[in-house]
Design a protein around this motif. Structure first.
Motif, short mmCIF file in Angstrom:
data_model
loop_
_atom_site.label_atom_id
_atom_site.label_comp_id
_atom_site.label_asym_id
_atom_site.label_seq_id
_atom_site.Cartn_x
_atom_site.Cartn_y
_atom_site.Cartn_z
N ASP A 1 -13.23 -8.17 -39.16
CA ASP A 1 -13.04 -7.12 -40.40
C ASP A 1 -11.51 -7.41 -40.80
OD1 ASP A 1 -13.27 -5.00 -41.99
OD2 ASP A 1 -12.28 -3.54 -40.55
N LYS B 1 -21.25 -1.87 -45.14
CA LYS B 1 -21.40 -1.39 -43.64
C LYS B 1 -21.59 0.32 -43.91
CE LYS B 1 -17.92 -4.73 -42.36
NZ LYS B 1 -16.37 -4.82 -41.83
N PHE C 1 -22.44 -8.74 -42.13
CA PHE C 1 -22.40 -9.73 -41.14
C PHE C 1 -23.52 -10.70 -40.97
CE2 PHE C 1 -19.94 -5.86 -38.90
CZ PHE C 1 -18.81 -6.44 -39.50
N VAL D 1 -17.97 -9.86 -33.13
CA VAL D 1 -17.42 -9.38 -34.30
C VAL D 1 -16.27 -8.30 -33.77
CG1 VAL D 1 -17.87 -7.56 -36.16
CG2 VAL D 1 -19.52 -9.15 -35.46
N GLU E 1 -13.96 -5.02 -34.78
CA GLU E 1 -13.92 -4.33 -35.62
C GLU E 1 -13.12 -2.88 -35.15
OE1 GLU E 1 -14.91 -2.82 -38.29
OE2 GLU E 1 -16.11 -4.20 -39.47
N GLY F 1 -18.25 -0.33 -38.90
CA GLY F 1 -18.29 -1.76 -38.69
C GLY F 1 -19.12 -2.06 -37.39
N VAL F 2 -18.69 -1.39 -36.25
CA VAL F 2 -19.48 -1.44 -35.19
C VAL F 2 -21.15 -1.30 -35.06
CG1 VAL F 2 -19.67 -0.63 -32.49
CG2 VAL F 2 -17.49 -0.96 -33.72
N ALA G 1 -22.37 -4.17 -36.82
CA ALA G 1 -22.71 -5.39 -35.94
C ALA G 1 -23.72 -5.12 -34.99
CB ALA G 1 -21.38 -5.60 -35.27
N THR H 1 -22.45 -8.90 -31.08
CA THR H 1 -21.86 -8.46 -30.12
C THR H 1 -20.43 -7.72 -30.70
OG1 THR H 1 -22.45 -9.83 -28.20
CG2 THR H 1 -20.47 -8.55 -27.96
N PRO H 2 -20.27 -6.26 -31.04
CA PRO H 2 -19.42 -5.87 -31.48
C PRO H 2 -18.08 -5.45 -30.27
CG PRO H 2 -20.91 -4.24 -31.21
CD PRO H 2 -21.34 -5.36 -30.74
N ALA I 1 -19.89 -0.18 -29.32
CA ALA I 1 -19.17 -1.58 -29.07
C ALA I 1 -19.19 -1.89 -27.69
CB ALA I 1 -17.62 -0.95 -29.31
#
Length: 221
Positions: free
Chosen positions: A7, A137, A143, A159, A161, A166-167, A170, A176-177, A199
């Motif tokens: 991000d 998002k 993504f 990713v 974030e 954002g998480v 992902a 994989t955030p 996450a």
């Protein structure tokens, strides 16, 4: 892992505090008050979606004609003051995987932020914006576009974030955030929000991020 997706705001650059100042100033000119908590809840979303839902405590939205004024104020602050997050260049130097930026901001704003922070050259040709996809998002569209352009499968992407939106995106993309909390804008309780969103881990700085990548890319015995 074969690719890394970043991000931009709050991850690559410490821009969210500047954006918050711009929002507060412009809303105030129209007689509206926004709280830090209300703005924080919008992290990771594109500006159009924020303006469609961020109301002042008075209950009103910012008038549509003020959007250009808000954009100008944000860009002015970014062009003068934005800096990259501490330790980022050294982290990028150590990356063996291809990487890119995938941000809810539009391309001119991303480029301005990266340029002012002195890292634009590291992302040329690999800048992806929510303006390039149908849904921003927390939808996974952005993504998935980034993975396609990098030529990797979504499951092979990590990713970084700073936002729950954002998480969530992902996770929905099958990536994989990792929650990055090294920005200067996050309250202590934000880590719990990122974990709740899915996450896989939380990193407080880019040194810890490097250690996470080493664990993820270590050959299986």
């Amino acid at each position: 892992m074969k690719a890394v997706i970043f991000d931009c705001d709050g991850v690559l650059v410490n821009s969210e505090t500047l954006s918050a100042i711009a929002y507060k100033n412009v809303y105030a000119r129209y007689g509206l008050t926004i709280t830090p908590e209300a703005f924080s809840a919008m992290l990771g979303m594109k500006q159009a979606d924020i303006l469609a839902s961020l109301r002042g405590v008075e209950g009103e939205l910012l008038p549509a004609e003020a959007e250009g004024e808000l954009t100008s104020e944000i860009l002015s602050l970014l062009g003068q003051l934005v800096r990259h997050t501490p330790g980022l260049p050294q982290f990028l130097d150590q990356l063996d995987q291809p990487y890119c930026v995938a941000s809810s901001s539009d391309v001119p704003r991303i480029r301005l932020s990266l340029d002012t922070a002195g890292i634009l050259d590291r992302f040329e040709g690999r800048i992806f914006s929510s303006s390039m996809v149908a849904n921003g998002k927390p939808a996974p569209d952005l993504f998935l576009l980034a993975a396609e352009k990098l030529g990797v499968e979504p499951c092979d992407c990590i990713v970084f974030e700073d936002s729950a939106a954002g998480v969530t995106a992902a996770v929905a993309a099958g990536m994989t955030p990792v929650g990055y909390i090294g920005g200067d804008h996050l309250p202590p309780e934000h880590e719990a929000k990122l974990r709740a969103a899915g996450a896989a881990d939380i990193v407080p700085d880019w040194r810890a991020a490097g250690q996470f990548l080493k664990r993820e890319t270590r050959p299986q015995s």
